[in-house]
Design a protein around this motif. Structure first.
Motif, PDB file in Angstrom:
ATOM      1  N   ARG A   8       1.002  -1.321   0.282  1.00  0.00           N
ATOM      2  CA  ARG A   8       0.146   0.047  -0.060  1.00  0.00           C
ATOM      3  C   ARG A   8       0.872   1.211   0.018  1.00  0.00           C
ATOM      4  N   ARG A  10       0.509   5.522   0.432  1.00  0.00           N
ATOM      5  CA  ARG A  10      -0.126   6.877   0.456  1.00  0.00           C
ATOM      6  C   ARG A  10       0.500   7.958   0.417  1.00  0.00           C
ATOM      7  N   ASN A  11      -0.015   9.026  -0.393  1.00  0.00           N
ATOM      8  CA  ASN A  11       0.578  10.287  -0.518  1.00  0.00           C
ATOM      9  C   ASN A  11       1.807  10.481  -1.021  1.00  0.00           C
ATOM     10  N   HIS A  16      -2.463   8.519  -4.407  1.00  0.00           N
ATOM     11  CA  HIS A  16      -3.031   8.970  -2.969  1.00  0.00           C
ATOM     12  C   HIS A  16      -3.059   7.972  -1.950  1.00  0.00           C
ATOM     13  N   ASP A  17      -3.506   6.699  -2.593  1.00  0.00           N
ATOM     14  CA  ASP A  17      -3.909   5.753  -1.603  1.00  0.00           C
ATOM     15  C   ASP A  17      -4.091   4.501  -2.647  1.00  0.00           C
ATOM     16  N   ILE A  19      -3.498   0.123  -3.155  1.00  0.00           N
ATOM     17  CA  ILE A  19      -3.236  -1.155  -2.843  1.00  0.00           C
ATOM     18  C   ILE A  19      -3.195  -2.001  -3.810  1.00  0.00           C
ATOM     19  N   SER A  81       1.990  13.994  -2.003  1.00  0.00           N
ATOM     20  CA  SER A  81       0.811  14.120  -2.963  1.00  0.00           C
ATOM     21  C   SER A  81       0.342  15.659  -2.867  1.00  0.00           C
ATOM     22  N   GLN A  84      -2.191  17.150   0.071  1.00  0.00           N
ATOM     23  CA  GLN A  84      -2.010  16.219   1.302  1.00  0.00           C
ATOM     24  C   GLN A  84      -1.109  17.066   2.408  1.00  0.00           C
ATOM     25  N   GLU A  89       3.407   7.144   3.335  1.00  0.00           N
ATOM     26  CA  GLU A  89       3.151   5.825   3.989  1.00  0.00           C
ATOM     27  C   GLU A  89       3.177   4.650   3.100  1.00  0.00           C
TER      28      GLU A  89
END
Ligand SMILES: Nc1ncnc2c1ncn2[C@@H]1O[C@H](COP(=O)(O)OP(=O)(O)O)[C@@H](O)[C@H]1O
Ligand SMILES: [Mg+2]
Length: 94
Positions: A8, A10-11, A16-17, A19, A81, A84, A89
């Protein structure tokens, strides 16, 4: 050799997110197979997915700050991102 069953992000730039495959807490998703094809139109983030792996290697080798600045990434604020405020992560299931 360990295999990445899923991850996964994120950012991280346009991601952005996302998986791909399976994570420790996802019951239904299937793990990645030994060969994964990444297909999509221009600008969706295919190259960025691959850069996340290089970024993590650079972080571990040279530290986060240098990793943000290397390979033309342009620093933390350009990597995170747009718009954000949260942290970047990464999560892996090996
Ligand atoms: N910090 C950022 N926030 C949001 N989008 C970004 C950021 N940095 C780059 N991008 C966007 O990512 C896209 C490029 O992604 P890329 O992985 O090269 O796509 P692909 O390889 O699928 O063509 C561009 O549309 C660019 O505007
Ligand atoms: Mg590309």
């Amino acid at each position: 050799m360990s295999k990445v069953e899923g991850f996964r992000v994120r950012n991280y730039r346009v991601l952005h997110d996302i998986i791909l495959g399976k994570l420790w807490n996802t019951q239904i998703a299937r793990p990645l197979t030994p060969i994964t094809a990444v297909i999509g139109k221009n600008g969706v983030g295919k190259s960025t997915i691959f850069d996340t792996f290089s970024f993590l290697v650079d972080c571990l080798k040279n530290g986060v700050e240098e990793a943000c600045d290397s390979r033309g990434r342009g620093g933390f604020e350009r990597i995170r991102s747009e718009g954000q405020e949260g942290s970047i992560e990464f999560e892996y299931l090996l």
